[in-house]
Design a protein around this motif. Structure first.
Motif, PDB file in Angstrom:
ATOM      1  N   TYR A  35      -5.498  -8.912   4.094  1.00  0.00           N
ATOM      2  CA  TYR A  35      -4.324  -9.726   3.758  1.00  0.00           C
ATOM      3  C   TYR A  35      -3.456  -9.823   5.010  1.00  0.00           C
ATOM      4  O   TYR A  35      -2.892  -8.816   5.449  1.00  0.00           O
ATOM      5  CB  TYR A  35      -3.510  -9.069   2.642  1.00  0.00           C
ATOM      6  N   ALA A  36      -3.362 -11.010   5.586  1.00  0.00           N
ATOM      7  CA  ALA A  36      -2.508 -11.227   6.763  1.00  0.00           C
ATOM      8  C   ALA A  36      -2.795 -10.214   7.873  1.00  0.00           C
ATOM      9  O   ALA A  36      -1.896  -9.601   8.436  1.00  0.00           O
ATOM     10  CB  ALA A  36      -1.026 -11.165   6.375  1.00  0.00           C
ATOM     11  N   HIS A  37      -4.087 -10.023   8.161  1.00  0.00           N
ATOM     12  CA  HIS A  37      -4.543  -9.106   9.200  1.00  0.00           C
ATOM     13  C   HIS A  37      -4.131  -7.659   8.906  1.00  0.00           C
ATOM     14  O   HIS A  37      -3.964  -6.861   9.828  1.00  0.00           O
ATOM     15  CB  HIS A  37      -4.034  -9.522  10.579  1.00  0.00           C
ATOM     16  N   ALA A  38      -3.989  -7.326   7.631  1.00  0.00           N
ATOM     17  CA  ALA A  38      -3.610  -5.969   7.234  1.00  0.00           C
ATOM     18  C   ALA A  38      -4.187  -5.683   5.851  1.00  0.00           C
ATOM     19  O   ALA A  38      -5.034  -6.430   5.343  1.00  0.00           O
ATOM     20  CB  ALA A  38      -2.081  -5.821   7.234  1.00  0.00           C
ATOM     21  N   LEU A  39      -3.738  -4.574   5.248  1.00  0.00           N
ATOM     22  CA  LEU A  39      -4.227  -4.175   3.940  1.00  0.00           C
ATOM     23  C   LEU A  39      -3.393  -4.789   2.820  1.00  0.00           C
ATOM     24  O   LEU A  39      -2.209  -5.049   3.000  1.00  0.00           O
ATOM     25  CB  LEU A  39      -4.145  -2.643   3.798  1.00  0.00           C
ATOM     26  N   PRO A  40      -3.988  -4.970   1.633  1.00  0.00           N
ATOM     27  CA  PRO A  40      -3.187  -5.337   0.463  1.00  0.00           C
ATOM     28  C   PRO A  40      -2.213  -4.210   0.133  1.00  0.00           C
ATOM     29  O   PRO A  40      -2.471  -3.039   0.447  1.00  0.00           O
ATOM     30  CB  PRO A  40      -4.231  -5.483  -0.655  1.00  0.00           C
ATOM     31  N   GLY A  41      -1.111  -4.547  -0.515  1.00  0.00           N
ATOM     32  CA  GLY A  41      -0.099  -3.548  -0.846  1.00  0.00           C
ATOM     33  C   GLY A  41      -0.638  -2.395  -1.663  1.00  0.00           C
ATOM     34  O   GLY A  41      -0.278  -1.232  -1.441  1.00  0.00           O
ATOM     35  N   ILE A  42      -1.541  -2.678  -2.616  1.00  0.00           N
ATOM     36  CA  ILE A  42      -2.039  -1.624  -3.486  1.00  0.00           C
ATOM     37  C   ILE A  42      -2.910  -0.625  -2.721  1.00  0.00           C
ATOM     38  O   ILE A  42      -2.908   0.577  -3.018  1.00  0.00           O
ATOM     39  CB  ILE A  42      -2.809  -2.210  -4.696  1.00  0.00           C
ATOM     40  N   MET A  43      -3.642  -1.117  -1.709  1.00  0.00           N
ATOM     41  CA  MET A  43      -4.444  -0.204  -0.879  1.00  0.00           C
ATOM     42  C   MET A  43      -3.534   0.644  -0.007  1.00  0.00           C
ATOM     43  O   MET A  43      -3.774   1.833   0.205  1.00  0.00           O
ATOM     44  CB  MET A  43      -5.427  -1.000  -0.020  1.00  0.00           C
TER      45      MET A  43
END
Length: 248
Positions: free
Chosen positions: A94-102
């Motif tokens: 997600y946007a070159h990063a992790l999803p919030g839940i991860m």
């Protein structure tokens, strides 16, 4: 390794009920299970669990437990992590990063990064993306596995604009099995260096009475100065002993 039958646990870090990452992870594990019937598989789909946000209270670092574990379902996840032999971190980009839940999952186990708490386990990562950002995220989650004491064996990346689903599952499952069967031990140079660093640092702190008494987070210092850890001369030895404590 002592065994060729493994309990495989995948953590799928998506909050999308129709998660493509979940689909890939499920297909991959089912293919592995088909090839190696003595491997048991389980998926924790974080979407299905009540996980509260970390409050940053530092209680896990200072006292060794998280008050939120009594309010949500995160203890269930931790128990499954401790019982596993192989841990897979599987996440979309997600946007070159992790999803919030991860990220919430990682925040809730962050104190384990100071303890190498999951030493004695093998690890893989799966990163999915439409077409970019995958290298950054893959590097981050495999670094987290090493920080937790997990020996990372391989990292799989699926980009929907570049990879074909069936061939990805076939090649990744084959590589997964080969890495496990060819592996020996629970250690590598990075894990050995981390073990030496933490053991040396906290032994020195414990021996300095004035410094030790001034600590707010005596829990970590006391952890590293347990007799069974002090008697370990290597991460490999530490990992084997840690498995006996945590894997039932």
């Amino acid at each position: 390794m002592e065994k060729l039958d493994y309990n495989i646990l995948a953590i799928v870090g998506s909050n999308n009920p129709k998660s493509y990452t979940y689909k890939i992870t499920k297909e991959l594990l089912e293919r592995i299970k088909k090839e190696k019937f003595n491997f048991s598989i389980e998926i924790i789909f974080l979407h299905d669990y009540d996980i509260k946000y970390c409050h940053g209270c530092m209680n896990c670092f200072n006292r060794g437990f998280c008050p939120l574990d009594q309010e949500d379902e995160f203890n269930i996840i931790k128990e499954k992590l401790h019982r596993s032999d192989i841990i897979i971190f599987s996440t979309p980009v997600y946007a070159h990063a992790l999803p919030g839940i991860m990220k919430s999952f990682i925040d809730r186990i962050s104190s384990s990064l100071h303890l190498l708490e999951y030493a004695g386990k093998l690890g893989f990562t799966v990163t999915t993306t439409e077409g970019n950002g995958q290298e950054v995220v893959s590097k981050y989650i495999r670094g987290l596995q090493s920080g937790l004491g997990i020996k990372n064996l391989d990292n799989f990346i699926f980009a929907r604009l570049k990879n074909e689903f069936k061939s990805f599952i076939e090649s990744s499952s084959s590589d997964f099995i080969k890495r496990v069967e060819d592996n020996y031990g629970y250690s590598n140079d990075l894990l050995e260096d981390s073990f030496i660093f933490f053991k040396k640092m906290f032994t020195g702190v414990h021996e300095d009475i004035e410094l030790y008494q001034s600590l707010k987070n005596k829990y970590e210092c006391n952890y590293w100065n347990q007799r069974w850890i002090q008697e370990c001369d290597s991460f490999q030895e530490f990992a084997r002993k840690n498995r006996k404590i945590n894997v039932k």
